[in-house]
Scaffold this active site. Sequence first.
Site, PDB file in Angstrom:
ATOM      1  CG  HIS A   1      -7.763  -5.738   3.254  1.00  0.00           C
ATOM      2  ND1 HIS A   1      -7.898  -7.112   3.249  1.00  0.00           N
ATOM      3  CD2 HIS A   1      -9.032  -5.247   3.132  1.00  0.00           C
ATOM      4  CE1 HIS A   1      -9.178  -7.432   3.143  1.00  0.00           C
ATOM      5  NE2 HIS A   1      -9.884  -6.319   3.048  1.00  0.00           N
ATOM      6  CB  CYS A   2      -3.098  -9.094   1.570  1.00  0.00           C
ATOM      7  SG  CYS A   2      -1.700  -8.416   2.488  1.00  0.00           S
ATOM      8  CB  SER A   3      -3.352 -12.024   5.473  1.00  0.00           C
ATOM      9  OG  SER A   3      -3.926 -12.951   4.562  1.00  0.00           O
TER      10      SER A   3
END
Length: 764
Positions: free
Chosen positions: A420-422
């Site tokens: 995941h990132c944001s």
Amino acid sequence: MERTRIAKVEDVKLIRRGEQLEGTLHLTPHHLIFCHTPGTTSEDDTGSVPENQTKVRPKELWITYPIIQICTLRPSPLASHLPSSIRLRCRDFTFVCLCFNDEKKARDVYDSIKAWTCKLGRIEKLYAFSYQPQRPEKEVNGWNVYDARKEWRRQGISDKSVDKGWRISTINTDYGFSPTYPALLPVPTSISDNTLNYAGRYRSRVRLPILTYLHPVNNCSITRSSQPLVGVRQNRSIQDEKLLLAIFSTSHSSDSLVEPSSTPPGSHSPRSSDGDGPSISAEPSFTDTEALEDEMIARGGHEDKGEKPHIYGAQQHNLIVDARPTVNAYAMQAVGLGSENMDNYRFATKVYLGIDNIHVMRDSLNKVIDALKESDLTPLAPNRDVLAKSGWIKHIANMLDGAGLIARQVGLQHSHVLIHCSDGWDRTSQLSALSQLCLDPYYRTLEGFIVLVEKDWLSFGHMFAHRSGFLSSEKWFSIENERIGGDSVRPGFSTDSGPGHALENALLSAKGFFNKNNKSRDSLADSDGEMQPVDKDSPSAKRLSSPNKGSSGEKHITKVKETSPVFHQFLDATYQLLYQHPTRFEFNERFLRRLLYHLYSCQYGTFLYNNEKDRKESHVAEKTRSVWDYFLSRKEQFLNHQYDGTIDDNERGHERLIFPKNGEVRWWNELFGRTDAEMNGRTAVYNYAQGIGDDGSTTVLTGVESAEDAVGPAMAPTSPPNGFAVGIPTIAAGVAALGIGKGKGTKGGKSPSSLRDEMEVEMQ
């Protein structure tokens, strides 16, 4: 035609790479067409071509309006005796200059281009909705290439194979649960839809951990999600923890992997249609960077120390991969977001990859354009120093390094990975798709690559309309002698915002989280371009969960600060793998180049919307053609004649897995319309290709964290100190004090000031 002030202009000079051509310019509702006749025929005194010569057919240069990114008019008064000109910089890196003898005609052309480019107001007015293909393209239906259930069956997941540990949930069939996610969600068999319903509330935009790839050899998975809603109060979700534990428990446990065997578990799976499982007898060779990454992950792991010997591939290191720089991830806690508290996820190890956000990537590409922007007027090669300082190659190398790490964990370490990132639709899509290219030979075929793009970019959602700016912006148009001071940002010309403004934006964002009445999204732009204060039960949060939703009459505009070359970077990284492994891909370089062109041409409907829900509501499959029609009807043009589809893990060069080669990242010169010598030269940009930045770091990892330990050059306390302003220097100082990952040419990690700048950019 109401937007066309002038439809045809004769005696126009086109300058490209220093070469001048004279011809006629035509303006249609969707294209700018320059037509010229090469001067290779001679006429007799009567003006007719002699019989012994064939009449030369006119040549045409077609430019679609959406592909124009910068348009500059330079008017010249009659007294100057100089022609007025229009300079165009296109997103496919075509640079042209049009010269006119009449200033009024030049202004009319400029106004017409501007009207057809950035005053449409709606996606439905783009070329794709009026394009009518000819044969053989007309006989192909690219909308049917991807079938979600068929792809999950290929991976061994269906309603009849729940014994594999996975099932397909239909909780999102009406897109009411998660508007930006696909309708079908593969989840562990042990997880009910009720658990999913509660777990979704803990992830930004209800993008909870969902399977995207199941490895056929060892049943290890790649799942993807958005960031958790940790916040300053260190919130947790029992359902989210239960979901992730179930995902990481779907394959063999680490205890069963301790005893080595000549063939990995699951190698005789019926899904292993591409060949037998890999033999562990042939140990892979690692570079120093890869060895460092594996060592850091092992040090941050939770296995018992000293009890059992380390056997390669025998110890699972189930990973949570946070693609963001560590400091940026911690800073998100100030606005109710953040990263997993590993005290609650003791069954996994978390790594931070330090891949920069969309703003940094946009600025990096603009610096590349700075080195190329005179390509219309001069044939000279670009300045290689300016190219190197753009950091573009370093960003591509970091992305490949992260994808290689994920592929090694799944394919060699027999581990599960959550990415995941944001919001989980930019860096997450890049890493997920690239790692699957390394793991699965099917995705390296033409059909498989189309399925991969459809699955991980189109179905799981990516902000194509926002990142690509299809409707353009008036900020990208200018009249050279009429600019006013304080002009807004124009892409293609690098701009550095001052740290004071960035810090102010960060503080305003943090303040907005605590202001319950603040419904503005403009002051709450996160690392991926859109962050909002999070209260998933509030009506405002539900409205924001589908960014592209609006009434049919609503006008859409391009927000310049939300544009970024995210999909472009993915294609660039794919090109690197193709160049490094030229016999392992069925498609060629031109396929990738034309795919990027048609991302921006807006001739097809495939990329016009942000997610599956928006495409279905807009009936895009009924109203437009698929971009895959173009490629499948001309398949021979895009096949790699060096391709060898043989899969044999016991023969070097035919293994199932491929990995990026550190130190061999290069400029994609064909994309930029330049020769290899002009872009890459004789001397490889070794430091940039290795991803060695100014801070001296030699790996994409910026930190490794588990419940028991934390190592890496950017770790911070789990709970941020009270007060966001106090947290900035504290986190930065903590990062600078740690020494792992110290590289060449530096005496330590990043300075507090440079880390503060990094975090400020993330909060813009």
